[in-house]
Scaffold this motif. Structure first.
Motif, PDB file in Angstrom:
ATOM      1  N   MET A   1       6.481 -17.895  -8.540  1.00  0.00           N
ATOM      2  CA  MET A   1       5.948 -19.016  -9.311  1.00  0.00           C
ATOM      3  C   MET A   1       5.338 -18.510 -10.621  1.00  0.00           C
ATOM      4  SD  MET A   1       2.788 -21.567  -8.345  1.00  0.00           S
ATOM      5  CE  MET A   1       1.650 -20.181  -8.424  1.00  0.00           C
ATOM      6  N   ARG A   2       4.518 -17.495 -10.548  1.00  0.00           N
ATOM      7  CA  ARG A   2       3.853 -16.955 -11.739  1.00  0.00           C
ATOM      8  C   ARG A   2       4.851 -16.361 -12.729  1.00  0.00           C
ATOM      9  NH1 ARG A   2      -1.295 -14.043  -8.791  1.00  0.00           N
ATOM     10  NH2 ARG A   2      -2.503 -15.946  -8.501  1.00  0.00           N
ATOM     11  N   ARG A   3       5.834 -15.629 -12.207  1.00  0.00           N
ATOM     12  CA  ARG A   3       6.843 -15.037 -13.098  1.00  0.00           C
ATOM     13  C   ARG A   3       7.663 -16.115 -13.785  1.00  0.00           C
ATOM     14  NH1 ARG A   3       8.307  -9.762 -13.105  1.00  0.00           N
ATOM     15  NH2 ARG A   3      10.505 -10.266 -13.284  1.00  0.00           N
ATOM     16  N   SER A   4       8.010 -17.153 -13.057  1.00  0.00           N
ATOM     17  CA  SER A   4       8.764 -18.260 -13.663  1.00  0.00           C
ATOM     18  C   SER A   4       7.942 -18.932 -14.751  1.00  0.00           C
ATOM     19  CB  SER A   4       9.156 -19.296 -12.608  1.00  0.00           C
ATOM     20  OG  SER A   4      10.001 -18.735 -11.648  1.00  0.00           O
ATOM     21  N   TYR A   5       6.684 -19.191 -14.442  1.00  0.00           N
ATOM     22  CA  TYR A   5       5.803 -19.867 -15.400  1.00  0.00           C
ATOM     23  C   TYR A   5       5.617 -19.022 -16.664  1.00  0.00           C
ATOM     24  CZ  TYR A   5       1.934 -22.541 -17.305  1.00  0.00           C
ATOM     25  OH  TYR A   5       1.145 -23.298 -18.131  1.00  0.00           O
ATOM     26  N   SER A   6       5.327 -17.738 -16.477  1.00  0.00           N
ATOM     27  CA  SER A   6       5.092 -16.882 -17.642  1.00  0.00           C
ATOM     28  C   SER A   6       6.364 -16.674 -18.457  1.00  0.00           C
ATOM     29  CB  SER A   6       4.498 -15.534 -17.226  1.00  0.00           C
ATOM     30  OG  SER A   6       5.421 -14.798 -16.463  1.00  0.00           O
TER      31      SER A   6
ATOM     32  N   GLN B   1       9.893 -20.847 -17.579  1.00  0.00           N
ATOM     33  CA  GLN B   1      10.784 -21.607 -16.691  1.00  0.00           C
ATOM     34  C   GLN B   1       9.911 -22.512 -15.820  1.00  0.00           C
ATOM     35  OE1 GLN B   1      12.503 -18.102 -14.977  1.00  0.00           O
ATOM     36  NE2 GLN B   1      14.289 -18.193 -16.339  1.00  0.00           N
ATOM     37  N   PHE B   2       9.439 -23.582 -16.437  1.00  0.00           N
ATOM     38  CA  PHE B   2       8.427 -24.418 -15.799  1.00  0.00           C
ATOM     39  C   PHE B   2       8.955 -25.208 -14.606  1.00  0.00           C
ATOM     40  CE2 PHE B   2       7.152 -24.023 -20.341  1.00  0.00           C
ATOM     41  CZ  PHE B   2       6.137 -23.117 -20.120  1.00  0.00           C
TER      42      PHE B   2
ATOM     43  N   GLU C   1      11.396 -24.297 -12.612  1.00  0.00           N
ATOM     44  CA  GLU C   1      11.543 -23.309 -11.533  1.00  0.00           C
ATOM     45  C   GLU C   1      10.181 -22.978 -10.933  1.00  0.00           C
ATOM     46  OE1 GLU C   1      12.920 -18.696 -11.163  1.00  0.00           O
ATOM     47  OE2 GLU C   1      14.208 -20.012 -12.358  1.00  0.00           O
ATOM     48  N   SER C   2       9.183 -22.822 -11.786  1.00  0.00           N
ATOM     49  CA  SER C   2       7.823 -22.542 -11.325  1.00  0.00           C
ATOM     50  C   SER C   2       7.312 -23.685 -10.456  1.00  0.00           C
ATOM     51  CB  SER C   2       6.893 -22.332 -12.520  1.00  0.00           C
ATOM     52  OG  SER C   2       5.582 -22.085 -12.093  1.00  0.00           O
TER      53      SER C   2
ATOM     54  N   HIS D   1       8.816 -23.497  -7.028  1.00  0.00           N
ATOM     55  CA  HIS D   1       8.139 -22.507  -6.180  1.00  0.00           C
ATOM     56  C   HIS D   1       6.797 -23.051  -5.686  1.00  0.00           C
ATOM     57  CE1 HIS D   1      11.113 -19.438  -6.796  1.00  0.00           C
ATOM     58  NE2 HIS D   1      10.914 -19.401  -8.113  1.00  0.00           N
ATOM     59  N   SER D   2       6.105 -23.771  -6.564  1.00  0.00           N
ATOM     60  CA  SER D   2       4.820 -24.375  -6.169  1.00  0.00           C
ATOM     61  C   SER D   2       5.009 -25.350  -5.027  1.00  0.00           C
ATOM     62  CB  SER D   2       4.188 -25.111  -7.361  1.00  0.00           C
ATOM     63  OG  SER D   2       3.939 -24.238  -8.411  1.00  0.00           O
TER      64      SER D   2
END
Length: 145
Positions: A117-122, A125-126, A128-129, A132-133
């Motif tokens: 989630m964090r890697r997608s967000y950073s 890739q919102f 995708e994040s 994951h959330s």
């Protein structure tokens, strides 16, 4: 041979107090000294001691060495500390390999889902994040509060 065995038993007794004090230097020393006689629990402590002592490459090496499922630390601990160490080092190739290993063995584990989630967000890739959330909340409903 009996002397080595009795030394090991005395050292294991002393190891307990090191564990209670979170004395990672002593734990690491014990594990280095008796590396061929470690229990699975002790091997897990060895991996963690390397992580706690900021020896991230050593931690990854121990995680990789113990790939034999019949010996060494349980695979969950190897996946977890390998991922954590690779993220501390920051080498993308090692991080991706660690993520793949962790995710292939424990796809719904909270820790790997949070990392994804964090890697997608950073990475911007919102959606995708967000996916994951949602998976975290589905797999771990206690986290909704």
């Amino acid at each position: 041979m009996g002397e080595i065995s009795s030394d090991l038993e005395v050292e294991r007794y002393l190891l307990k107090s090191s564990i209670e004090r979170s004395d990672w230097d002593n734990i690491n020393s014990f594990c280095n000294k008796f590396s061929n006689s470690l229990t699975r629990r002790e091997h897990t402590l060895w991996i963690r001691s390397r992580f706690e002592l900021n020896d991230f490459l050593g931690c990854i090496d121990l995680c990789n060495i113990s790939d034999d499922a019949s010996s060494g630390a349980p695979i969950y601990e190897r996946c977890r500390y390998r991922l954590r160490s690779s993220m501390k080092i920051g080498k993308e190739k090692e991080i991706l390999q660690s993520i793949d290993l962790f995710q292939s063995n424990f796809p719904n584990d909270r820790e790997i889902l949070v990392v994804l989630m964090r890697r997608s967000y950073s990475g911007g890739q919102f959606l995708e994040s967000l996916g994951h959330s949602e998976k975290i909340l589905e797999s771990h409903p206690q986290d909704k509060a």
